[in-house]
Design an enzyme around this catalytic site. Structure first.
Site, short mmCIF file in Angstrom:
data_model
loop_
_atom_site.label_atom_id
_atom_site.label_comp_id
_atom_site.label_asym_id
_atom_site.label_seq_id
_atom_site.Cartn_x
_atom_site.Cartn_y
_atom_site.Cartn_z
N LEU A 24 -19.99 -38.31 -4.60
CA LEU A 24 -21.26 -37.95 -5.17
C LEU A 24 -21.55 -36.46 -4.67
CD1 LEU A 24 -22.98 -40.97 -3.29
CD2 LEU A 24 -23.09 -40.53 -5.71
N GLU A 26 -20.59 -32.49 -2.10
CA GLU A 26 -20.11 -32.01 -0.90
C GLU A 26 -21.41 -31.37 0.02
OE1 GLU A 26 -16.77 -31.00 -0.17
OE2 GLU A 26 -15.74 -31.05 -1.86
N ALA A 30 -19.10 -32.34 4.83
CA ALA A 30 -18.15 -33.34 4.63
C ALA A 30 -18.32 -33.76 3.15
CB ALA A 30 -19.17 -34.48 5.19
N VAL A 32 -19.17 -36.76 0.21
CA VAL A 32 -20.07 -37.99 0.15
C VAL A 32 -19.38 -38.81 -1.08
CG1 VAL A 32 -22.28 -39.35 0.27
CG2 VAL A 32 -21.84 -36.80 1.40
N LYS A 47 -19.75 -41.17 3.91
CA LYS A 47 -19.71 -39.74 4.32
C LYS A 47 -18.53 -39.55 5.02
CE LYS A 47 -22.93 -36.14 5.86
NZ LYS A 47 -24.21 -36.05 6.44
N ASP A 139 -33.15 -29.11 8.05
CA ASP A 139 -32.30 -28.85 6.86
C ASP A 139 -33.10 -29.57 5.65
OD1 ASP A 139 -30.76 -27.84 4.89
OD2 ASP A 139 -29.22 -29.02 5.07
#
Length: 310
Positions: A24, A26, A30, A32, A47, A139
């Site tokens: 899905l 970056e 990590a 995903v 994740k 974030d």
């Protein structure tokens, strides 16, 4: 111990319980993947945090795990399972098929204003829940607001929730966006508290209502310049103590007067403009909180949303 053993027998905490279906994206530290649980047949988001070569990853990851395990709320993504091997730590989240950025793209960047209000309310409800528990997100951006087919919005990606600095690069070396960062962070504050999330909420409200990012700067100086040009260059009145900030002084910005926000967000009603203004105050002591925002008159005409306790 026996409960842990029985969960393990069922398949919790084991990588082989999940099938990877595709990447899905970056994240900051990590990768995903979309996946499926063999136990429930439900889709999940996996994740995967690699533990070998990234110094900061384990502590950031463990921080995210410990935070999310305790967050149970309709507007926060659910952490279903944790799988720890010597090479990686995998967090198994509920899967939501879209995010606010994709949602905006799909509706041609012209959201219906009632949906703007519904999403805004859900964002604030999730954030209020976090802030009451002294957890910051730090974030906030449209990509971190996940949306399912029922129109439920959930906060995701708490990786930075307690980190001491805001990174500028992601795991795969992509540049982290500055667009939703409050001016005090751009000017180097390290004293983080709940108002730092609220500035991003204001930027997201603007983006939903106009279809374009509010302050799309590519450098810190450009980002501040875009903010000051619209909200006005800060003064001691609007931001007490700003004249002592060395970084602010070094930029030598022109003196801009604040512009009427209604000229830039014509589709937002007067209550919406009032709330946007309160979210984008320079002085963090007066910037509106998530809890106070939920009681704002802007939401009096809210329809089509259930009201479970915040």
């Amino acid at each position: 111990m026996s409960r842990r053993a029985s969960l393990s027998d069922i398949g919790f905490g084991k990588l082989e319980t999940y099938v990877k279906l595709g990447k899905l994206g970056e994240g900051t530290y990590a990768t995903v993947f979309k996946g499926r649980s063999k136990l429930t047949e439900n889709l999940v988001a996996l994740k995967e945090i690699r533990l070998e070569h990234e110094e900061g990853a384990p502590c950031t990851a463990i921080r995210e795990v410990s935070l999310l395990k305790n967050l149970k709320h309709a507007n926060i993504v659910t952490l279903h399972d944790i799988i720890h091997t010597e090479r990686s730590l995998t967090l198994v989240f509920e899967y939501l098929d879209s995010d606010l950025k994709q949602y905006l793209d799909n509706c041609g960047n012209l959201m219906c204003m009632n949906n703007v209000k519904i999403f805004m309310f859900q964002l604030l409800r999730g954030l209020s829940y976090c802030h009451k528990r002294k957890i910051l997100h730090r974030d906030l951006k449209p990509q971190n607001l996940l949306i399912n087919d029922k129109g439920e919005l959930k906060l995701a990606d708490f990786g930075l929730a307690r980190a001491k600095s805001v990174p500028t690069k992601t795991y795969s070396n992509e540049v982290v966006t500055l667009w939703y960062r409050p001016p005090e962070v751009l000017l180097g504050t390290t004293e983080y508290s709940t108002p730092i999330d609220m500035w991003g909420v204001g930027c997201i409200l603007f983006e939903m209502a106009t279809g374009r990012p509010m302050f799309p700067g590519s450098t810190v100086k450009e980002e501040l310049h875009l903010v000051f040009r619209l909200i006005g260059t800060p003064t001691e009145d609007s931001w007490p103590g700003i004249s002592n900030n060395d970084e602010f002084r070094s930029y030598m910005f022109s003196q801009y007067r604040p512009q009427p926000l209604i000229n830039h967000v014509p589709r937002l009603d007067s209550e919406g403009i009032d709330m946007l203004t309160a979210l984008l105050l320079y002085d963090t002591r007066t910037r509106v909180s998530a809890e106070a925002s939920l009681r704002h008159p802007y939401f009096l005409t809210l329809t089509n949303i259930s009201h479970p306790p915040p």
